[in-house]
Scaffold this active site. Structure first.
Site, PDB file in Angstrom:
ATOM      1  N   LYS A 139       0.814  -1.215   0.000  1.00 15.76           N
ATOM      2  CA  LYS A 139       0.000   0.000   0.000  1.00 15.76           C
ATOM      3  C   LYS A 139       0.845   1.263   0.000  1.00 15.76           C
ATOM      4  O   LYS A 139       0.453   2.284  -0.551  1.00 15.76           O
ATOM      5  CB  LYS A 139      -0.931  -0.001   1.215  1.00 15.76           C
ATOM      6  N   ARG A 140       2.018   1.191   0.612  1.00 16.20           N
ATOM      7  CA  ARG A 140       2.842   2.404   0.687  1.00 16.20           C
ATOM      8  C   ARG A 140       3.390   2.815  -0.683  1.00 16.20           C
ATOM      9  O   ARG A 140       3.880   3.920  -0.853  1.00 16.20           O
ATOM     10  CB  ARG A 140       3.990   2.205   1.666  1.00 16.20           C
TER      11      ARG A 140
END
Length: 461
Positions: free
Chosen positions: A247-248
């Site tokens: 997700k980052r």
């Protein structure tokens, strides 16, 4: 590694409906779809919805919509795994009857003791086969059994992987896996194998995080006496920093890439190049991908998702896209606009799309043909230049880019000015922006009346 495609192949995509269509899943679907299309085979879709607590209709819809947006179509009605669980359990019971599986009555306490003993000996924790050869008559009261597969205890299981080559695992490293849980539900391992067999799946391309599972699948297929599909395990997609995509790193779902303004053909082209190659080709059309796709060109090394490359690819496909199609994609982003503005956008689309890498950039730039603005105050020198421009354009009869360019460049020469001295103030009074499509493109898009009105308003403002 070469493989035999002499018989008609069937590939599949089998996501779990517990969230959005992950970009890694989309690549898996694309590779399987291309393999089937290249060899004239069949691509099928299975929704693995046996996790009833986490599976949702919203996620099912996201999978369907994501695949359709990417242009990945399936050839049969989708199969929902949960509807087949009774069939899976019945087949496991048949293995018990054949002596290839057995009921295990171990209590949780006994399993925990096995785990601790293995760890104390420096071994991997696994089931020790306690009920493998025991008589079920010895079963303790009140314990609901699981069904375990009698896996080979000696030798090794060999996988001839389409991508990775020959991969082996010693059978004594694999315990007797559970096929049916104590609550009577089948495990993922069993359901996948039964469904792949029943759906006629011949080839499976998937992430290498499934590699360990594949040895289990091979053993289940062998227990049933079924033909084993050919497997190819590809490395997972990494982010720009080389770490596993998370997700980052940004958006993960296919719908997020759509919402960020990417075209489906650009996303597919980008995914295609993450683990597959055709020489030095970077821009590959759908038709070329089908013609060229073979498993021999699948790579063993992890690929990095480069958002700058995706943007550049998308810019290419934006420039190639049909103007009316781009307008159709743009309209839901703009709200209510008049037919005149729509026509203006179509006329100006060539210039707009040349300077846009995403639909979001196209939306932002298209505001020059939509928004009303108040031009900044003009100094006297600029007003004199624009008066001459107005007079020249007022008597211009042929309103085309080529004719307008000729007229305005001639005017610049007559006034002994560099063309920028005319273009920049004209750009400003037409749009209020410094960066726009070409002046001539905008004049044609606005049309003669609107162009002259905007110049006139600036002069009297």
């Amino acid at each position: 590694m070469s493989t035999d495609f002499s018989n008609k192949i069937v590939t599949r995509f089998a996501p779990s409906p517990t969230g959005f269509l992950h970009i890694g899943g989309a690549r898996t679907a694309l590779f399987n779809w291309l393999l089937a299309r290249h060899y004239g085979g069949k691509f099928v879709l299975r929704i693995e919805d046996t996790d009833r607590e986490r599976s949702t209709q919203e996620a099912v819809d996201a999978i369907f919509n994501g695949l359709k947006w990417l242009g990945i179509t399936w050839d049969e009605e989708p199969v929902f795994q949960f509807s087949r669980v009774n069939h899976h359990v019945e087949l496991a019971k048949q293995l018990v009857e054949q002596g290839k599986a057995y009921y295990c009555y171990c209590t949780p306490e006994e399993l925990e003791a096995m785990r601790k003993e293995a760890l104390e000996k420096g071994l991997s924790p696994k089931y020790n086969g306690m009920w493998r050869d025991r008589d079920p008559k010895d079963a303790p009261a009140g314990v609901k059994p699981v069904i375990r597969l009698k896996t080979p205890q000696t030798g090794e299981t060999v996988l001839e992987d389409i991508v990775q080559g020959t991969v082996k695992v010693a059978n004594d490293q694999l315990d007797d896996m559970i096929l049916v849980r104590s609550d009577g539900t089948p495990t993922f391992m069993l359901s996948v194998c039964v469904d792949d067999h029943d759906m006629g799946v011949t080839h499976v391309i998937r992430g290498d995080d499934h590699l360990t599972n594949t040895f289990r699948h091979i053993q289940i297929f062998r227990a049933f006496g079924w033909e084993i599909p050919k497997y190819g395990h590809i490395p997972l997609i990494h982010g720009p920093d080389g770490a596993k995509l998370s997700k980052r790193h940004g958006a993960l779902g296919v719908e997020a890439y759509r919402d960020m303004g990417y075209l489906p053909e650009a996303v597919c082209n980008c995914l295609l190049r993450l683990g597959w190659s055709h020489g030095d080709d970077e821009i590959i059309s759908r038709e070329q991908a089908i013609e060229w796709f073979t498993t021999e060109s699948l790579g063993k090394s992890a690929s990095r998702l480069d958002f700058s490359k995706l943007a550049n690819l998308n810019g290419h496909y934006m420039r190639e896209a049909d103007n009316n199609r781009l307008l159709d994609l743009l309209l839901p982003m703009l709200g209510e606009i008049s037919d005149e503005v729509k026509s203006r956008l179509v006329r100006g689309m060539n210039g707009l799309k040349q300077r846009s890498k995403t639909m979001l950039e196209l939306k932002d730039l298209s505001s020059i043909y939509i928004d009303n603005f108040k031009p900044a105050d003009l100094d006297e020198n600029t007003k004199e230049i624009l008066k001459s421009v107005y007079e020249k354009l007022f008597v211009t009869d042929v309103w085309t880019e080529q004719a307008l360019e000729t007229e305005l460049r001639d005017l610049a020469k007559q006034m002994d000015l560099g063309f920028g001295k005319i273009a920049q103030p004209l750009r400003s009074v037409l749009t209020g922006r410094k960066i726009t499509p070409s002046i001539f493109d905008m004049l044609v898009s606005f049309g003669k009346k609107e162009s002259l009105d905007r110049i006139s308003s600036a002069l009297v403002g």
